[in-house]
Design an enzyme around this catalytic site. Structure first.
Site, PDB file in Angstrom:
ATOM      1  N   PRO A   1      72.410  37.118  37.652  1.00 35.79           N
ATOM      2  CA  PRO A   1      72.902  38.018  37.149  1.00 35.79           C
ATOM      3  C   PRO A   1      73.952  38.159  36.721  1.00 35.79           C
ATOM      4  CG  PRO A   1      72.932  38.584  39.391  1.00 35.79           C
ATOM      5  CD  PRO A   1      72.619  37.437  38.911  1.00 35.79           C
TER       6      PRO A   1
ATOM      7  N   GLN B   1      69.777  43.671  40.704  1.00 36.99           N
ATOM      8  CA  GLN B   1      70.710  43.542  41.747  1.00 36.99           C
ATOM      9  C   GLN B   1      71.561  44.967  41.894  1.00 36.99           C
ATOM     10  OE1 GLN B   1      74.498  41.510  40.393  1.00 36.99           O
ATOM     11  NE2 GLN B   1      74.340  40.440  42.269  1.00 36.99           N
TER      12      GLN B   1
ATOM     13  N   CYS C   1      80.580  39.882  43.431  1.00 39.86           N
ATOM     14  CA  CYS C   1      81.686  40.128  41.929  1.00 39.86           C
ATOM     15  C   CYS C   1      83.188  40.600  41.608  1.00 39.86           C
ATOM     16  CB  CYS C   1      80.681  41.248  41.372  1.00 39.86           C
ATOM     17  SG  CYS C   1      81.624  42.576  39.728  1.00 39.86           S
TER      18      CYS C   1
ATOM     19  N   LYS D   1      73.503  38.373  47.170  1.00 41.93           N
ATOM     20  CA  LYS D   1      74.492  37.394  46.435  1.00 41.93           C
ATOM     21  C   LYS D   1      76.001  37.735  46.899  1.00 41.93           C
ATOM     22  CE  LYS D   1      74.493  35.080  41.601  1.00 41.93           C
ATOM     23  NZ  LYS D   1      76.205  34.844  41.723  1.00 41.93           N
TER      24      LYS D   1
ATOM     25  N   ASN E   1      74.687  29.024  43.182  1.00 43.15           N
ATOM     26  CA  ASN E   1      74.895  28.979  42.166  1.00 43.15           C
ATOM     27  C   ASN E   1      76.610  29.037  42.187  1.00 43.15           C
ATOM     28  OD1 ASN E   1      76.237  32.054  41.301  1.00 43.15           O
ATOM     29  ND2 ASN E   1      75.475  30.821  39.813  1.00 43.15           N
ATOM     30  N   GLY E   2      77.275  28.791  40.529  1.00 42.76           N
ATOM     31  CA  GLY E   2      78.314  28.311  40.662  1.00 42.76           C
ATOM     32  C   GLY E   2      78.463  27.196  40.324  1.00 42.76           C
ATOM     33  N   GLY E   3      79.036  26.626  38.681  1.00 50.62           N
ATOM     34  CA  GLY E   3      79.681  24.983  38.058  1.00 50.62           C
ATOM     35  C   GLY E   3      78.352  24.336  37.437  1.00 50.62           C
TER      36      GLY E   3
ATOM     37  N   GLY F   1      73.976  30.769  35.655  1.00 46.37           N
ATOM     38  CA  GLY F   1      74.702  31.952  34.651  1.00 46.37           C
ATOM     39  C   GLY F   1      74.780  32.115  33.636  1.00 46.37           C
ATOM     40  N   ARG F   2      76.120  31.096  33.144  1.00 44.88           N
ATOM     41  CA  ARG F   2      76.792  30.583  32.084  1.00 44.88           C
ATOM     42  C   ARG F   2      75.588  29.875  31.291  1.00 44.88           C
ATOM     43  NH1 ARG F   2      82.947  29.462  33.431  1.00 44.88           N
ATOM     44  NH2 ARG F   2      81.444  29.718  35.076  1.00 44.88           N
TER      45      ARG F   2
END
Length: 343
Positions: free
Chosen positions: A17, A70, A100, A139, A211-213, A233-234
């Site tokens: 998200p 979410q 967030c 999350k 998640n992350g990187g 994500g990105r």
């Protein structure tokens, strides 16, 4: 969904998200590229669902399934009411945002700042489980500010599991609530994949995703040797074409072959519907700019969408012109995945 995944050893690939990015038009595009990926909405604040334009906030195309909503909030009553309202829209999962770090979210005392009070988050999850008819997930980050992640994260997971959370998605970075912007919080705090791996090893009967990187499907496959799920994500947004390789990697059915012209036609038809309903072409095409990274003509594709789709009265012929600029046959970089994600 998550119980079946654990029972049968299935892995889940998700698109994270992302506020201002993963709206319904983005998700429609992503679904054309992958039938298997789990898609998430932008975070929607419970108060907005209760008091705001719920049809605009919650409606989506049936093609988006599986799709998760979410929620942001810290009041059990409001979160429960938002879930009751959202039930009519048929989401496949309800996810609580505990990650967030933005000032806007902090001012509402939810998001990552909830990591400071795991007991309260457990109460929220328990209340949400009481009214939800679909999985309720969390999350989170590995910690915030001066917390020691190796100390707080195991306790956080224990409380979430005790409250009945069906899955826990962990962004493998700490969040700094003061001094770093949301963008910096996605990049500066160091990643601690080993700690997240440890959480999975210590909770073998609970779905734990990471998640992350994570930049590509090879990295995703590496994480899935340990984890139950992986969330991009990105990377998935800015290089949406990589999603075309997900289904072959998840199901092991062979090389991914994208019919780009069929995708063009589906997106043109979808954009026509958006425009007819009062929207603008740019609402759809802004999510398509990263489709053809690595293709001959990709730069011209981006230029056409960026310059022409934003003009007043722009129509779907702009999409056709952008696709015509790409040498699809010569530039295709969608290849068979060397590693099956389920492996």
């Amino acid at each position: 969904m998550y119980a079946d995944a654990l029972k049968h050893g299935q892995k889940i690939f998700a698109v994270a998200p992302m506020i201002d990015w993963t709206d319904r038009h983005c998700r429609f595009l992503h679904r054309q590229l992958s039938r298997q990926a789990l898609l998430y909405t932008e975070m929607v604040v419970a108060d907005a669902i209760i008091h705001g334009p719920r049809q605009r906030l919650l409606s989506y195309s049936p093609e988006e399934h599986p799709v998760a909503l979410q929620l942001g909030g810290s009041d059990a009553g409001k979160l429960s009411e938002a879930i009751r309202i959202a039930a009519d829209y048929g989401y496949d999962e309800i996810n609580l945002n505990v990650g967030c770090p933005s000032d806007r979210v902090q001012s509402g005392t939810f998001g990552a700042c909830l990591m400071r009070d795991a007991g309260h988050v457990a109460d929220l999850v328990s209340a949400m489980k009481t009214v939800a008819t679909v999985p309720v997930t969390v999350k989170c980050r590995i910690g915030v500010d001066d917390q020691e992640p190796a100390e707080v994260l195991p306790d956080f997971l224990r409380r979430m599991i005790g409250a009945g959370a069906d899955a826990i998605w962990i962004h493998a970075r700490k969040a700094w609530l003061q001094g770093l912007s949301p963008k910096e919080n996605r990049e500066i705090p160091p990643l601690d994949y080993d700690l997240v791996y440890r959480m999975k090893r210590e909770n073998p009967d609970v779905f734990v995703g990471i998640n992350g990187g994570i930049a590509d499907l090879d990295q995703a496959a590496s994480h899935l040797k340990v984890m139950d799920g992986v969330m991009l994500g990105r990377a998935a947004y800015q290089n949406a074409g990589l999603l075309a390789g997900v289904d072959a990697a998840v199901t092991g059915t062979g090389p991914a072959e994208v019919d780009w012209l069929a995708l063009r036609d589906r997106m043109m038809a979808y954009a026509e519907g958006v425009i007819a309903a009062g929207g603008r072409l740019h609402h759809v095409t802004r999510h398509m700019v990263g489709l053809f990274q690595g293709f001959a003509g990709a730069r011209r594709f981006r230029q056409i969408l960026s310059a022409e789709a934003t003009r007043p009265g722009a129509g779907v012929e702009v999409i056709a012109a952008a696709f015509a600029a790409v040498d699809i046959e010569a530039g295709s970089r969608v290849q068979p995945e060397e590693k099956k994600l389920a492996g």
